[in-house]
Design an enzyme around this catalytic site. Sequence first.
Site, PDB file in Angstrom:
ATOM      1  N   HIS A 113      27.312  50.689 -26.973  1.00 17.74           N
ATOM      2  CA  HIS A 113      27.493  49.325 -27.479  1.00 17.74           C
ATOM      3  C   HIS A 113      28.905  49.199 -28.041  1.00 17.74           C
ATOM      4  O   HIS A 113      29.350  50.073 -28.798  1.00 17.74           O
ATOM      5  CB  HIS A 113      26.447  49.033 -28.563  1.00 17.74           C
ATOM      6  CG  HIS A 113      26.529  47.637 -29.061  1.00 17.74           C
ATOM      7  ND1 HIS A 113      26.065  46.564 -28.316  1.00 17.74           N
ATOM      8  CD2 HIS A 113      27.051  47.121 -30.189  1.00 17.74           C
ATOM      9  CE1 HIS A 113      26.300  45.453 -28.984  1.00 17.74           C
ATOM     10  NE2 HIS A 113      26.899  45.757 -30.120  1.00 17.74           N
ATOM     11  N   THR A 145      15.860  52.378 -29.087  1.00 17.15           N
ATOM     12  CA  THR A 145      14.522  52.184 -29.641  1.00 17.15           C
ATOM     13  C   THR A 145      14.185  50.701 -29.493  1.00 17.15           C
ATOM     14  O   THR A 145      14.996  49.936 -28.968  1.00 17.15           O
ATOM     15  CB  THR A 145      14.468  52.599 -31.126  1.00 17.15           C
ATOM     16  OG1 THR A 145      15.435  51.819 -31.836  1.00 17.15           O
ATOM     17  CG2 THR A 145      14.768  54.072 -31.311  1.00 17.15           C
TER      18      THR A 145
HETATM   19  C1  GRF Z   1      30.812  47.976 -22.111  1.00 14.59           C
HETATM   20  O1  GRF Z   1      31.684  47.376 -23.035  1.00 14.59           O
HETATM   21  C2  GRF Z   1      29.576  48.464 -22.813  1.00 14.59           C
HETATM   22  O2  GRF Z   1      29.805  48.900 -24.115  1.00 14.59           O
HETATM   23  C3  GRF Z   1      28.718  47.218 -22.829  1.00 14.59           C
HETATM   24  O3  GRF Z   1      28.967  46.607 -21.590  1.00 14.59           O
HETATM   25  C4  GRF Z   1      30.263  46.958 -21.123  1.00 14.59           C
HETATM   26  C5  GRF Z   1      30.070  47.547 -19.746  1.00 14.59           C
HETATM   27  O4  GRF Z   1      31.281  47.751 -19.063  1.00 14.59           O
HETATM   28  N1  GRF Z   1      27.341  47.560 -23.089  1.00 14.59           N
HETATM   29  P1  GRF Z   1      31.268  48.592 -17.705  1.00 14.59           P
HETATM   30  O5  GRF Z   1      30.257  47.974 -16.779  1.00 14.59           O
HETATM   31  O6  GRF Z   1      30.955  50.013 -18.039  1.00 14.59           O
HETATM   32  O7  GRF Z   1      32.655  48.449 -17.128  1.00 14.59           O
END
Ligand code: GRF
Length: 223
Positions: A113, A145
């Site tokens: 995240h 979770t």
């Molecule tokens: C990333 O910033 C991740 O943290 C979030 O969605 C984005 C995905 O980017 N959950 P990618 O598809 O890995 O380029």
Amino acid sequence: MSDQQPRIVVLISGQGRNLQAILQAVQAGKIPARIAAVISNKPEAGGLAHARNAGVPALTILHAGFASREAFDEALAMEIDRHQADIVVLAGFMRILSDGFIRRYKGRLLNIHPSLLPKYPGLKTHQRALDAGDAEHGATVHFVTEELDGGPCIIQGQFSVAPHDDAPKLAERVMNEVELKIYPQAVAWMAQRELVLQQDSVYFRGGRLTAPLSLQNLEPEFR
Ligand code: GRF
């Protein structure tokens, strides 16, 4: 998990930069695992091409074709289980998963995240960090979770926000300076069975984490 190399299924919805970093780390022998499949809920996800280029089965399950969230998640779970996944990695998978799905994979389901959780679960994390005037920003890998973006944190990487950073610049910095390092590292630790989720606590190499690991804990090959 079997005695052999663990099998990983990666779920994506977009560009797949995190997926690509994980695929490259597997190919370079830094993650002792096999990527058994990549599954997208969007046919146009750029990450599907990264998987195919790496010789990894890549498929799309369209959520539009299902009557309910639970029905989609059941189809997803059947596909994950068909590939005998030991570890399920959410890498930019932009769908909320049902509690039943999460319980089924609890302890072997990871997410990344783009914020310093517990700050800013949900969307628009970079703008929210700027609006709050935060001096530090970053990303977090956590066990999933039932609480959205709320599972126990494994590793967090952070950096100082610069005066000229706007939301797109911050997004790029979070990706390049943090995400592409901490996610392959966390997946490697999972594959090496060094991370365990027990009663909502994270154990790393046998000891309970009282705070998330940080960029300082990256092994040299992930720096
Ligand atoms: C990333 O910033 C991740 O943290 C979030 O969605 C984005 C995905 O980017 N959950 P990618 O598809 O890995 O380029």
